[in-house]
Design a protein around this motif. Structure first.
Motif, short mmCIF file in Angstrom:
data_model
loop_
_atom_site.label_atom_id
_atom_site.label_comp_id
_atom_site.label_asym_id
_atom_site.label_seq_id
_atom_site.Cartn_x
_atom_site.Cartn_y
_atom_site.Cartn_z
N UNK A 208 0.84 -1.22 0.00
CA UNK A 208 0.00 0.00 0.00
C UNK A 208 0.86 1.26 0.00
N UNK A 209 1.94 1.25 0.79
CA UNK A 209 2.82 2.43 0.86
C UNK A 209 3.44 2.71 -0.51
N UNK A 210 3.86 1.65 -1.19
CA UNK A 210 4.49 1.84 -2.51
C UNK A 210 3.46 2.33 -3.53
N UNK A 211 2.28 1.70 -3.52
CA UNK A 211 1.26 2.08 -4.50
C UNK A 211 0.81 3.53 -4.31
N UNK A 212 0.83 3.97 -3.05
CA UNK A 212 0.46 5.35 -2.75
C UNK A 212 1.56 6.30 -3.25
N UNK A 213 2.81 5.98 -2.96
CA UNK A 213 3.93 6.89 -3.28
C UNK A 213 4.33 6.83 -4.75
N UNK A 214 4.30 5.64 -5.33
CA UNK A 214 4.79 5.45 -6.70
C UNK A 214 3.82 4.55 -7.47
N UNK A 215 2.69 5.11 -7.91
CA UNK A 215 1.66 4.25 -8.52
C UNK A 215 2.09 3.58 -9.83
N UNK A 216 3.11 4.16 -10.50
CA UNK A 216 3.44 3.62 -11.82
C UNK A 216 4.64 2.67 -11.82
N UNK A 217 4.83 1.94 -10.72
CA UNK A 217 5.84 0.87 -10.74
C UNK A 217 5.13 -0.42 -10.34
N UNK A 218 5.55 -1.55 -10.91
CA UNK A 218 4.95 -2.83 -10.58
C UNK A 218 5.41 -3.32 -9.22
N UNK A 219 4.52 -4.02 -8.53
CA UNK A 219 4.88 -4.59 -7.22
C UNK A 219 4.61 -6.09 -7.26
N UNK A 220 5.62 -6.82 -6.87
CA UNK A 220 5.53 -8.28 -6.85
C UNK A 220 5.69 -8.75 -5.40
N UNK A 221 4.95 -9.79 -5.02
CA UNK A 221 5.04 -10.33 -3.65
C UNK A 221 5.29 -11.83 -3.69
N UNK A 222 6.12 -12.26 -2.77
CA UNK A 222 6.43 -13.68 -2.63
C UNK A 222 5.30 -14.39 -1.91
N UNK A 223 4.92 -15.56 -2.42
CA UNK A 223 3.97 -16.39 -1.69
C UNK A 223 4.70 -17.65 -1.23
N UNK A 224 4.84 -17.77 0.07
CA UNK A 224 5.50 -18.90 0.74
C UNK A 224 5.39 -18.59 2.22
N UNK A 225 5.44 -19.61 3.06
CA UNK A 225 5.18 -19.36 4.49
C UNK A 225 6.44 -19.13 5.32
N UNK A 226 7.61 -19.29 4.71
CA UNK A 226 8.83 -19.27 5.55
C UNK A 226 9.06 -18.04 6.42
N UNK A 227 8.67 -16.83 6.01
CA UNK A 227 8.92 -15.71 6.93
C UNK A 227 8.00 -15.76 8.17
N UNK A 228 6.91 -16.51 8.08
CA UNK A 228 5.86 -16.47 9.11
C UNK A 228 5.73 -17.76 9.91
N UNK A 229 6.49 -18.76 9.48
CA UNK A 229 6.36 -20.10 10.03
C UNK A 229 7.43 -20.31 11.10
N UNK A 230 7.03 -20.74 12.29
CA UNK A 230 8.03 -20.92 13.36
C UNK A 230 9.01 -22.04 13.02
N UNK A 231 8.70 -22.87 12.02
CA UNK A 231 9.64 -23.91 11.59
C UNK A 231 10.55 -23.42 10.46
N UNK A 232 10.30 -22.22 9.95
CA UNK A 232 11.14 -21.67 8.89
C UNK A 232 10.92 -22.32 7.53
N UNK A 233 9.89 -23.18 7.42
CA UNK A 233 9.63 -23.86 6.14
C UNK A 233 8.61 -23.08 5.31
N UNK A 234 8.61 -23.38 3.99
CA UNK A 234 7.70 -22.69 3.07
C UNK A 234 6.28 -23.23 3.17
#
Ligand code: PBG
Length: 335
Positions: free
Chosen positions: A113-139
């Motif tokens: 949201x912060x990027x889209x607000x500040x710089x609407x004309x650049x693409x934003x890509x997001x990683x889908x995997x659980x490793x940053x949020x998983x207490x086991x560190x796995x995807x």
């Protein structure tokens, strides 16, 4: 072969003739790297006015959401078409069910949201995997030491949906669970987000080159064991073709090979066979090697960075994810 490469012999042919001057070398060059080919991965961290250096990746900082607008706006001004967001997640937010992954107010969504607000004309890509949020560190979700496939898909779909709702343009599943591309495409379409694209980490190998990244997102300490039951074995390329074919059949708009330099043969083969928009991920360890050798005075970092990025183009990549994206774009601009 001989039709394509007729060669009179020396002295009628002198290969050095076309290398004589800079203008001539530029004129006959087969592949060109431009800023349009670059995707810049950025690490984000909670808080305000935070710029925390990633120790294992000299020159790379984790930025809080109030600082990413300026950083991304510089990237846009340099001609970089897209950034990729990776969150540094506090240990207190990590759970076995990785529920922070689909919190619509999580750090990734706030950063989008912060990027889209500040710089609407650049693409934003997001990683889908659980490793940053998983207490086991796995995807994926873990039960009794096993990484669960189908149970994980449901969580990945919820994660992709909150990211898309926050404004993410390109969903990039990096988890290597079977069937995730189809499941996520169905979930996005079901929510009316038919324009949200998917770049699949189609051929992602179980690599030692990810260690600095795991330090940057803070998942390395949590990781129990390795990722070899879902990420690919470095010995295989036919398997990479099957992985890529499946992801395309399930609805991937773009495909990626990862890591980059050690897998140029895979990149070449994937591009030749499928003709898809194809990307290489020049990963954290590859960046750390060049940058580290540069800082130690062993290599000229700008020079080897540009040579490395050209290699991806030569092998057939349409673009490259690289932590050196801003460095490279500045070099290209100054040429
Ligand atoms: C998470 C993810 C990883 C990377 C991108 N997404 C690490 C991993 O799979 O362990 C690596 C990126 C890099 O090393 O630069 N699934």
């Amino acid at each position: 072969m001989t039709d394509r490469f007729p060669t009179a012999s020396f002295p009628a042919t002198r290969m050095r003739r076309n290398r004589r001057t800079d203008w001539l070398r530029r004129l006959v060059r087969e592949t060109q790297l431009t800023a349009d080919d670059l995707i810049w991965p950025i690490f984000v961290v909670d808080g305000e006015n935070q710029r925390l250096p990633v120790e294992s990746m000299p020159g790379v900082d984790r930025l809080s959401c109030d600082l990413i607008g300026d950083a991304v706006s510089e990237a846009r001004d340099l001609g970089i078409p897209m950034v990729a967001i990776f969150p540094y997640t506090e240990d207190t937010l990590k759970t076995p069910d990785a529920r922070e992954a689909y919190n619509p107010e999580n750090l990734v969504c706030n950063a989008v949201r912060a990027i889209k607000m500040a710089v609407p004309d650049i693409g934003v890509m997001c990683d889908v995997a659980l490793d940053p949020f998983n207490s086991d560190g796995h995807d994926g979700l873990v039960r009794d030491g096993i990484i669960l496939n189908d149970e994980t898909l449901e969580v990945l779909c919820k994660q992709a949906l909150v990211q898309a709702e926050a404004g993410c343009d390109v969903i990039a599943p990096s988890d290597m669970m079977d069937g995730r591309i189809g499941a996520i495409r169905t979930a996005l379409d079901g929510a009316g987000m038919t324009d949200t694209a998917i770049m699949s980490y189609a051929a992602k190998y179980a690599s030692g080159f990810y260690d600095p990244f795991r330090d940057a997102v803070g998942s390395g300490g949590a990781l129990k064991g390795d990722k070899k039951t879902y990420q690919m074995d470095p010995g295989n390329t036919d398997e990479a073709m099957r992985e890529t074919a499946l992801d395309i059949a399930e609805g991937a708009d773009m495909v990626m090979v990862k890591p980059g330099l050690p897998y140029l043969d895979v990149l070449y083969r994937v591009k030749q066979a499928f003709g898809m928009p194809t990307f290489a991920y020049n990963v954290s360890g590859e960046y750390a090697m060049l940058r580290g050798a540069g800082e130690a005075g062993r290599l000229d970092y700008p020079n080897v960075l540009m040579e490395t990025l050209s290699a991806f183009k030569r092998a057939g990549a349409d673009g490259v994810l690289t932590y050196g994206a801003v460095d490279a774009a500045k070099i290209l601009k100054d040429r």
